[in-house]
Motif scaffolding. Sequence first.
Motif, PDB file in Angstrom:
ATOM      1  N   THR A 184     -11.474   9.035  11.693  1.00 29.67           N
ATOM      2  CA  THR A 184     -10.712   7.864  11.263  1.00 29.67           C
ATOM      3  C   THR A 184     -11.646   6.919  10.517  1.00 29.67           C
ATOM      4  O   THR A 184     -12.689   6.525  11.048  1.00 29.67           O
ATOM      5  CB  THR A 184     -10.089   7.141  12.465  1.00 29.67           C
ATOM      6  OG1 THR A 184      -9.210   8.047  13.140  1.00 29.67           O
ATOM      7  CG2 THR A 184      -9.317   5.913  12.023  1.00 29.67           C
ATOM      8  N   PRO A 301      -2.870   0.541   6.919  1.00 25.70           N
ATOM      9  CA  PRO A 301      -3.258   1.720   6.159  1.00 25.70           C
ATOM     10  C   PRO A 301      -3.283   1.477   4.659  1.00 25.70           C
ATOM     11  O   PRO A 301      -2.541   0.656   4.135  1.00 25.70           O
ATOM     12  CB  PRO A 301      -2.168   2.734   6.526  1.00 25.70           C
ATOM     13  CG  PRO A 301      -0.982   1.899   6.880  1.00 25.70           C
ATOM     14  CD  PRO A 301      -1.527   0.662   7.506  1.00 25.70           C
ATOM     15  N   GLN A 304      -5.702   7.189   2.902  1.00 26.44           N
ATOM     16  CA  GLN A 304      -6.336   7.801   4.075  1.00 26.44           C
ATOM     17  C   GLN A 304      -7.208   6.816   4.857  1.00 26.44           C
ATOM     18  O   GLN A 304      -7.815   7.185   5.855  1.00 26.44           O
ATOM     19  CB  GLN A 304      -7.194   8.996   3.625  1.00 26.44           C
ATOM     20  CG  GLN A 304      -6.401  10.085   2.923  1.00 26.44           C
ATOM     21  CD  GLN A 304      -5.278  10.631   3.786  1.00 26.44           C
ATOM     22  OE1 GLN A 304      -5.495  11.007   4.938  1.00 26.44           O
ATOM     23  NE2 GLN A 304      -4.063  10.662   3.236  1.00 26.44           N
ATOM     24  N   PHE A 306      -7.934   3.040   6.893  1.00 27.17           N
ATOM     25  CA  PHE A 306      -7.367   1.893   7.597  1.00 27.17           C
ATOM     26  C   PHE A 306      -8.180   0.683   7.137  1.00 27.17           C
ATOM     27  O   PHE A 306      -9.395   0.630   7.344  1.00 27.17           O
ATOM     28  CB  PHE A 306      -7.467   2.065   9.112  1.00 27.17           C
ATOM     29  CG  PHE A 306      -6.701   1.015   9.872  1.00 27.17           C
ATOM     30  CD1 PHE A 306      -5.383   1.230  10.222  1.00 27.17           C
ATOM     31  CD2 PHE A 306      -7.295  -0.182  10.223  1.00 27.17           C
ATOM     32  CE1 PHE A 306      -4.662   0.265  10.924  1.00 27.17           C
ATOM     33  CE2 PHE A 306      -6.590  -1.161  10.919  1.00 27.17           C
ATOM     34  CZ  PHE A 306      -5.265  -0.934  11.271  1.00 27.17           C
TER      35      PHE A 306
END
Length: 343
Positions: A184, A301, A304, A306
């Motif tokens: 992430t 978001p 891809q 955050f």
Amino acid sequence: MTTYHIIGAGIAGASIAYHLLQLNQKVFIYDRDDIGQATKASAGIICPWTSQRRNKKWYRLVKEGAKYYPQFIDELEALTDMQTGYRQRGALCLFKDDYIQGLAYERIKAKQKEAPEMGKVLKLTAEELTTYHPSMTTEYPAVYVEGGAQVNGFSLLTALKQAIIQLGGQWHTQSVNPQTLDGTIIYTAGAWSNEYAATPQVRHQRAELLEVMLHEAPLADVAPVVMGLGPMYIVPTTKNHYMIGTTHEDTTSFNMNDSPENRDYLFTQIKRYFKETPLKKGISSIGFRPLTDENLPYIGPSGQLFVVNGLGSSGLTAAPVIGREVAHYLTGKKTVLDLTDYH
């Protein structure tokens, strides 16, 4: 355990990393230490209740930020055994006349029920103002807010970095392409955000503060922060040393050179508040504040990534609680704030 890569370690990125590590996540930070980072060139005033902004989403965020600060600082300083420059000595809000002072007093005090952490709200006489700040002019009527505080952005960021390393995070002083990372990816690049994120569109302001030394003045090592007329504020640094700010220049450059015009302007401004005391100019502090078109932080978001950005002038107030809320959101825990308000 999820692996998180955080690109950009100003106060937002560092706070998110710290809170994710407290939740036993794996965290890598990448920061190329660009000169002009907003966190390191900020007055660090924590006093959102006096603002006249009517944006309820913004106010919910900064009110929760101020509420969270004492707990956040206590835990961080206990973990690292480092000082952050946080001190809660109240805030003096100055106004041009008694009528405006009265209106402001009622407006600020009305927020007290929903924000008891702001403490006492007092409408000061000239004599009472002098007891709070012996060097300050009594020409401008004041309202005192007990819960007002300040924090040193550089010291806070240094303590967060130490906490991140102690908790097992990895801090890399380098540039990185998010497309090369697995996991992430949280993008918190501040004024430099447009390099990889299309949303939000981030612009920036160049903000300059000026250090001023007072001579032959009563010692004021416990002086509160001062919210002056218009956008001016004055914060103590050491005994009889203050920073006054700030200028607001919309720009696309990252010019870090001192501006003689800005220094003269700020020096002229501070003379309004310390009329009976000889003053001397000190150093300038320059940073680039990231802003969105809505003047609200963006949390959410972007492809891809955050993204957390656009904290503006209230970044140091909001970032610690944003770190807590984003860490809870990404790990499936309940949040206090509705983060969809910010994307």
